[in-house]
Design an enzyme around this catalytic site. Structure first.
Site: not given
Ligand code: 13P
Length: 287
Positions: A49, A84-85, A105, A208-209, A229, A231
């Site tokens: 990120s 990321d984003h 994004d 948002g895995g 994804n 995190n």
């Molecule tokens: P989480 O932090 O919910 O796993 O999401 C990670 C994500 O989507 C990074 O772009």
């Protein structure tokens, strides 16, 4: 050598599995994820990120660290280093720094502006062989101070962005970053199906895995999700293992204060959760 995410994701789409994007924060994180990918013969995407980029002293530092590790640890599975984003400016910086994959994004812009800015990056990435992820419908939760509402994306807007020639598309389907609240309604498979039917053959990305139940992950993959994804879950595993080490007083025994010892349980915990996710996503032995 770093590779674009294009080939690994197209293979995942055809083979009905998903490749994990695991976000990195420091050397321990990066080493844990790369070694787990190698040990399990899995392709992998390292996510960075903009906030983590700043924390790790900038994108060039990260490119140097990741390339160094790939060589020194003899990592031979496909590895993509992915923003990321990213903002438009962040995307340009990462392209120049040597990232092999970018997410722009533009989901918080009006669709016309999202299209215009995404389009401007498509050509640059194409020429350089860099994969490009775009987003439609913002993902809920909080990440680096950006708060999304967890929208469901409009399939027609998804098609407009997909048709620009991006490599993969992130679309909101009720997913959010971080832990899911108790009253979360779950993923909208209706939206996912409608998007897949409208956009056709392009790998879809599920953000948002963390905390999405295994059966929902499997269903999402069966409906066209090829990149997932993760995190927060690695952070929670790292935190729990580190807390345990200190609460058990291990940092006070012998040379337990040595950072190489102090951070070892967290490092192992990241390896455990990354392997678990690779198993669930079906990417093991797909390198
Ligand atoms: P989480 O932090 O919910 O796993 O999401 C990670 C994500 O989507 C990074 O772009």
């Amino acid at each position: 050598m770093l590779v674009s995410a294009k080939e690994m994701l197209n293979k995942a789409m055809e083979g009905h599995y998903a490749v994990g994007q695991f976000n990195i924060n420091n050397l321990e994180w990066t080493k844990a994820i790369l070694l787990t990918a190698q040990e399990n013969n899995s392709p992998v995407i390292l996510g960075v990120s903009e906030g983590a980029g700043k924390y790790m002293c900038g994108y060039k530092t990260i490119v140097g660290m990741v390339n160094g590790m790939i060589e020194e640890l003899n990592i031979t599975v496909p590895v993509a280093l992915h923003l990321d984003h990213g903002s438009f400016e962040g995307a340009k910086k990462c392209i120049n720094a040597g990232f092999s994959s970018i997410m722009f994004d533009g989901s918080h812009y009006p669709i016309e502006e999202n299209i215009e800015k995404t389009k401007a990056l498509v050509n640059a990435c194409d020429v350089l062989g860099i994969s490009l992820e775009a987003e439609v419908g913002s993902i809920g939760g909080e990440e680096d101070g950006v708060i999304g509402m967890g929208e469901c994306a409009d399939p027609n807007e998804c098609k407009m962005i997909a048709d620009l020639g991006v490599t993969m598309l992130a679309a909101g389907i009720g997913n959010i970053h971080g832990k899911y609240p108790e009253n979360w309604a779950g993923l909208s498979f209706e939206t996912l199906e409608a998007i897949k039917n409208t956009v056709g053959d392009i790998p879809l990305v599920l953000h948002g895995g963390t905390g999405i139940p295994a059966d929902m992950i499997k269903k999402a993959i069966s409906l066209g999700v090829s990149k997932i994804n993760v995190n927060t879950e690695c952070q929670l595993y790292f935190q729990e293992a580190t807390r345990k080490y200190i609460e058990e007083g291990k940092d006070l025994q012998g040379k337990g204060f040595d950072p190489r010892k102090l951070l070892a349980p967290g490092f192992e915990a990241i390896k455990t959760i990354v392997k678990e996710k690779m198993e669930l996503f079906g990417s093991i032995d797909k390198a």
